[in-house]
Design an enzyme around this catalytic site. Structure first.
Site: not given
Ligand code: PLP
Length: 352
Positions: A36, A131
């Site tokens: 990413k 998260r």
């Protein structure tokens, strides 16, 4: 050559990937190559696969599509919990996904059944970073439901730390992961392929622990690209730290005052800046700005100082460098700068 550009060395990327694969491999840990931060760049993906990495992971379907369409042969893992609205694409383009919502997994199941394929799922468990992740007390219930779903294969349990809360991987939370995995395996009489203990921040825990437990997988991006672990930003031995370099061009170089003059209000970003009067200085303006890159993550290689940036300009105290119009100025990048530069359509990608 075009500027601004980001230069990267594929041989160094391969070297870092191989060294990390070897280092973690000696501890029984397989690494997944995370793409990413490099926008799913196919050349980099090829280099990772050629270095022996079998699974590539990205947080975005578009990046996975990009690598697949370029012909990069690997298994693909979607890192970010799939959106309900992109369940189709998830099943079509990713072999495996990280998940924390049963409603999403049910939709993935429907689509996998329709396509007559099996989609692999790793369930994420919350261990304190806050998260993504299922609360440990809920995990058993989720596993029970997932195991009933056709078209879905539960292949692992994972966790993610040091991303939001900054919580470090340590003996306690990593032992908790191992216990959770063993409990689930015993309760449901299954063997999980992936016990995915985290990202580039797991390095310190792993290199000092005597009790690695069940962890057999890590998802690694930053260490491959920047040569560092992410908890203390320390270099990892034998890795290249200079894989990527950002190059920008001087578009103005003049001796000017160091203090703005005239009545001072807010700048283009609504901030009233404070300045120090150091007398006249050589100031260089580079043709790169906030629309191109996360400027705070740049470190100049020359002895110059970044004074600030606006959308399209970066302003330097050029000190004793004698920079002139047309000169190129090189920068090292941190993770945020790398991510933004590789994603920017304004920055040329140049590999060697
Ligand atoms: C980004 C990400 C990683 C990789 O992190 P690095 O710090 O680049 O190693 C691993 N897992 C998940 C879920 C991620 O989102």
């Amino acid at each position: 050559m075009l500027t601004p550009r980001i230069e990267f060395n594929l041989t160094k990327i391969s070297h870092n990937a191989k060294k990390l694969k070897e280092y973690y491999g000696l501890r029984g840990i397989e690494i997944i190559g995370v793409t990413k931060a490099v926008n799913g760049n196919p050349k980099i993906a090829f280099a990772l696969v050629q270095s022996g990495i079998k699974i590539l992971a990205d947080s975005r379907i578009l990046n996975i599509k990009r690598m697949r369409e370029a012909g990069v042969q690997a298994q693909y893992l979607l890192l970010r919990t799939p959106f309900l609205s992109e369940a189709d694409e998830t099943v079509k383009f990713a072999d495996i996904s990280l998940n924390s919502e049963i409603i999403v997994i049910k939709k993935l199941s429907k689509i996998a059944i329709a396509l007559n394929i099996k989609h692999k799922v790793i369930l994420m468990v919350e261990l304190g970073d806050l998260r993504e992740g299922i609360m440990p007390a809920e995990l058993e219930n989720t596993v029970r439901q997932v195991l009933k779903l056709k078209g879905i294969e539960l292949v692992g349990i994972g966790t993610n730390l040091t991303c939001f809360g900054g919580v470090k991987p340590d003996e306690r939370n990593m032992a908790a992961l191992s216990t959770i995995v063993t409990d689930i395996e015993e309760k449901f009489d299954l063997k999980l392929q992936f016990i995915s203990g985290g990202n580039s921040s797991a390095y310190n825990w792993l290199s000092t622990t005597k009790e690695q437990g069940r962890v057999n997988n890590l998802r690694i991006g930053e260490s491959i690209y920047l040569g560092k672990e992410t908890l203390y930003n320390k270099p990892i031995p034998n890795l290249y730290l200079d894989v990527f370099t950002l190059i920008a061009e001087v578009i103005e170089a003049k001796i000017k005052p160091s203090m703005p003059y005239g009545e001072v209000g807010k700048n283009a970003f609504g901030v009233i800046q404070e300045f120090k009067d150091d007398g006249p200085m050589l100031r260089a303006i580079l043709g790169i700005g906030l629309q191109d890159v996360e400027v705070l993550g740049l470190t100049p290689i020359l002895d110059v100082e970044i004074l600030g940036a606006s959308s399209d300009h970066l302003i330097l105290n050029a000190k004793q460098t004698h920079l002139e119009v047309g000169n190129e100025v090189a920068f090292n990048l941190n993770y945020a700068a790398l991510l933004s530069a590789m994603t920017s359509p304004y920055i040329t990608k140049s590999s060697n």
